[in-house]
Design a protein around this motif. Structure first.
Motif: not given
Length: 388
Positions: A265, A268, A270-273, A306, A375, A380-382
């Motif tokens: 994460e 980047n 993995r999508p961040r939560k 996220p 999103a 790439g993520g959150a």
């Protein structure tokens, strides 16, 4: 008023992935066309099917993509069909010393098999048979070289487990399989020293196109192992090297998964939560930042949306960080300005900061629902939550 400083946006990732062959490990793609996957290994006796499946379920819930089980005995090998069938994530059989267990794992339907060249007695004369069985079943093989178990001939040549020694061992075994037209291989060259490990993977990446499994072996207890793994993985993944990872800790395997996911994460990959951004505190702080950050983190534990939350403790960096987060607080003089999406929505007494942040986070999470607006918050993520 917003001032455009003309600065470029941060890249989604630091470097493109190194191009590799692609593998299918029980439905999880491994290679440059797929996300970097997170692995761990069970600590139960594999022969204890119920205990092993329970731990696999816990790892699955924590976000583990692939799990490895040890197969040192006939009882463990006999348990593999039930475990492979009932596990919700792909199961890799970890084989040392006994080539016959490689065949047992393939027959059991394991998603892949890990073999260690330095520990397989009479392994080389079985390569043709293993390659045929694995190819017929569509079972990938990981050639896992460890610094502590190099072949005697390699140790005699190099004197110790140098990066060159690790790479030569791995590529030699890979070549034995390729002679039998078997190429569904991923490779690891693990070492307890991050610098040696990084150099080994650099050399390996230059000399083959197999997917690479990253690991710092015997990394140590949670704190030390996390630092070693984050340092080594960051050095490699930031340059596109690495396709699946396992953080080796002297700790419950669920901690390995948490650390591994956090590393991905942070890059980047993995999508961040939920992300809590908080300042380290200093003499300028006018509130107890440590307490605020801990209480906000505890209050939002388990949130899957996220969201970036910033908890800031002074007027120097506080307003800017809080404004940049999805939700944040800039604290001082016994009160806190609450920011949502860059705008101040209210000012509350210090005693109400935690309660207010949690309420606003829950509201944002509820609004997100199936809406994918959040999103796109971070490359790439959150979106995230910053505390400072």
């Amino acid at each position: 008023m917003t001032i455009d400083l003309g600065m470029p946006e941060a890249p989604a990732v630091l470097a493109p992935r190194r191009r590799t062959r692609q593998l299918d490990v029980g439905g999880v793609g491994v290679g440059s066309d797929h996300p970097v996957s997170v692995q761990s290994m069970t600590t139960t006796l594999t022969s204890d099917i119920n205990a092993t499946l329970q731990q696999i379920a816990e790892l699955t819930a924590a976000g583990c993509d692939i799990v490895r089980v040890a197969v040192p005995s006939a009882d463990d090998a006999e348990a593999l069909p039930a475990i492979a069938k009932k596990s919700n994530i792909p199961v890799i059989a970890d084989i040392h010393f006994q080539p016959k267990y490689v065949f047992a794992a393939i027959d059991a339907g394991c998603a892949a098999v890990r073999v260690n060249p330095g520990n397989i007695k009479k392994f080389d004369d079985k390569v043709g048979e293993i390659a045929k069985a694995a190819k017929d079943a569509g079972t990938p093989i990981r050639i896992g070289v460890n610094a502590g178990s190099l072949e005697p001939s390699i140790m005699a040549k190099y004197g110790k487990a140098t990066p060159e020694a690790l790479v030569e061992s791995a590529l030699w075994e890979a070549s034995l399989f390729s002679e039998h037209d078997f190429h569904d291989i991923k490779i690891s060259v693990k070492h307890h020293d991050p610098v040696t490990m990084v150099r080994a993977y650099e050399l390996l990446a230059e000399q083959c196109d197999y997917p690479l499994h990253l690991g710092v072996t015997e990394a140590g207890p949670t704190f030390q192992g996390t630092i070693k793994s984050a340092t080594a993985f960051g050095a490699l993944l930031s340059r596109g090297i690495g396709d699946t990872i396992r953080v080796s800790l002297s700790a419950p395997p669920i901690e390995e998964v948490r650390v591994g996911l956090s590393i991905l994460e942070s890059l980047n990959l993995r999508p961040r939560k939920l992300e809590i951004v908080s300042c380290p505190s200093c003499g300028r702080a006018q509130v107890d930042v440590y307490k605020l950050a801990d209480e906000v983190t505890a209050g939002l534990e388990g949130m899957e949306v996220p969201l970036r939350v910033a908890v800031m403790g002074c007027v120097v960096n506080g307003p800017g960080e809080a404004r940049d987060a999805d939700l944040g607080v800039a604290s001082g003089n016994g009160k806190g300005q609450i920011f949502v999406k860059g705008e101040v929505i209210k000012t509350v007494p210090e005693a109400q900061i935690v309660e207010t942040l949690i309420e606003e986070a829950m509201r944002l999470a509820e609004e997100a629902g199936s809406d994918e607006e959040l999103a796109g918050g971070v490359a790439g993520g959150a979106p995230t939550v910053t505390v400072g």
